[in-house]
Design a protein around this motif. Sequence first.
Motif, PDB file in Angstrom:
ATOM      1  N   THR A  36     -17.198  -1.435  -1.155  1.00 54.70           N
ATOM      2  CA  THR A  36     -18.464  -1.690  -0.471  1.00 54.70           C
ATOM      3  C   THR A  36     -19.240  -2.695  -1.306  1.00 54.70           C
ATOM      4  OG1 THR A  36     -19.687   0.069  -1.621  1.00 54.70           O
ATOM      5  CG2 THR A  36     -18.553   0.681   0.438  1.00 54.70           C
ATOM      6  N   GLU A  57      -2.747  -3.007  -0.329  1.00 57.90           N
ATOM      7  CA  GLU A  57      -3.625  -2.131   0.451  1.00 57.90           C
ATOM      8  C   GLU A  57      -4.516  -2.939   1.388  1.00 57.90           C
ATOM      9  OE1 GLU A  57      -4.125   1.565  -2.755  1.00 57.90           O
ATOM     10  OE2 GLU A  57      -5.676   0.022  -2.605  1.00 57.90           O
ATOM     11  N   LEU A  58      -5.100  -4.013   0.880  1.00 62.71           N
ATOM     12  CA  LEU A  58      -5.973  -4.838   1.715  1.00 62.71           C
ATOM     13  C   LEU A  58      -5.200  -5.437   2.892  1.00 62.71           C
ATOM     14  CD1 LEU A  58      -8.083  -6.764  -0.947  1.00 62.71           C
ATOM     15  CD2 LEU A  58      -8.934  -5.051   0.672  1.00 62.71           C
ATOM     16  N   ARG A 108      -5.426  -2.430  10.676  1.00 59.96           N
ATOM     17  CA  ARG A 108      -6.206  -1.394  11.336  1.00 59.96           C
ATOM     18  C   ARG A 108      -7.680  -1.749  11.499  1.00 59.96           C
ATOM     19  NH1 ARG A 108      -3.844   3.646  11.698  1.00 59.96           N
ATOM     20  NH2 ARG A 108      -1.886   3.958  10.568  1.00 59.96           N
ATOM     21  N   ASP A 109      -8.175  -2.612  10.639  1.00 60.73           N
ATOM     22  CA  ASP A 109      -9.603  -2.919  10.598  1.00 60.73           C
ATOM     23  C   ASP A 109      -9.838  -4.303  11.194  1.00 60.73           C
ATOM     24  OD1 ASP A 109     -12.157  -3.886   9.667  1.00 60.73           O
ATOM     25  OD2 ASP A 109     -12.164  -2.289   8.166  1.00 60.73           O
ATOM     26  N   TRP A 141      -9.856   0.891   0.072  1.00 59.34           N
ATOM     27  CA  TRP A 141     -10.734   1.447   1.111  1.00 59.34           C
ATOM     28  C   TRP A 141     -12.115   1.821   0.584  1.00 59.34           C
ATOM     29  CZ3 TRP A 141      -6.064   3.332  -0.541  1.00 59.34           C
ATOM     30  CH2 TRP A 141      -6.122   4.361  -1.476  1.00 59.34           C
ATOM     31  N   SER A 142     -12.240   1.896  -0.738  1.00 60.14           N
ATOM     32  CA  SER A 142     -13.526   2.271  -1.343  1.00 60.14           C
ATOM     33  C   SER A 142     -14.471   1.083  -1.483  1.00 60.14           C
ATOM     34  CB  SER A 142     -13.295   2.886  -2.721  1.00 60.14           C
ATOM     35  OG  SER A 142     -12.821   1.897  -3.631  1.00 60.14           O
ATOM     36  N   MET A 186      -4.581  -2.698   5.396  1.00 51.79           N
ATOM     37  CA  MET A 186      -5.843  -2.352   6.069  1.00 51.79           C
ATOM     38  C   MET A 186      -6.182  -3.362   7.155  1.00 51.79           C
ATOM     39  SD  MET A 186      -8.063  -1.153   2.751  1.00 51.79           S
ATOM     40  CE  MET A 186      -9.637  -1.326   3.588  1.00 51.79           C
TER      41      MET A 186
END
Length: 207
Positions: free
Chosen positions: A35, A113-114, A120-121, A32-33, A117
């Motif tokens: 960027t 994790e990806l 939800r994303d 989630w971090s 995610m």
Amino acid sequence: MTGGKRAHLPVEQRRAQLVAAAMRVMQREGAWSLTTRAVAKEAGVPLGAVHYAFGAKTELVRAVFQADRDRSTALLRRAVQAGGSPAEILIRALVGYADSVIADPGAEMVLQELTMMGGRDDDLRAAARESTEQYRGDVLDLLHRVAEASGGTWSGEVAVLVESVLGLLFGASVNWLCTGDDDLFRRCVTDAAQTLAARLTEAGAPG
């Protein structure tokens, strides 16, 4: 010195550099971090270099998934090329997968994790779905190659067998990440490989 750090690289080399940097960021701080700014800082390149190589963060995530898929594809194909009975090939493939997870737990955690995610994303959903379809394709290719090498036929719907293998591998990987029980992980995938091999009917045998 600054010019040396920012030396021009062919785009494929730059992409590989940035994928490696993205994995380091996510292993250290969580998926989630991620960027583009954090990746640029990790890689020691201008932010514009990230956007030039990938255009958007979603494309970078796709490249992370693809790098893992390339490794898994090579692993599964090596398992087939080494030969042996269907059970031996499948055990080699599935235990090889488990060994790759055990060797790099940080990478497995990031990929899990990806994938989660993506549920939800909206921006990541397509990338996660594409990755899942690619893994399905890899397992389907494995099953086809095993059947072809043995001259046999899979009993039951192959798409269901593929989904069962993927569910077992991903679920067992999550359990291992929580428990760290290497032996149980390997025994679990070995049992799954043997069970799967029993679904292969020899040519000429009754179905």
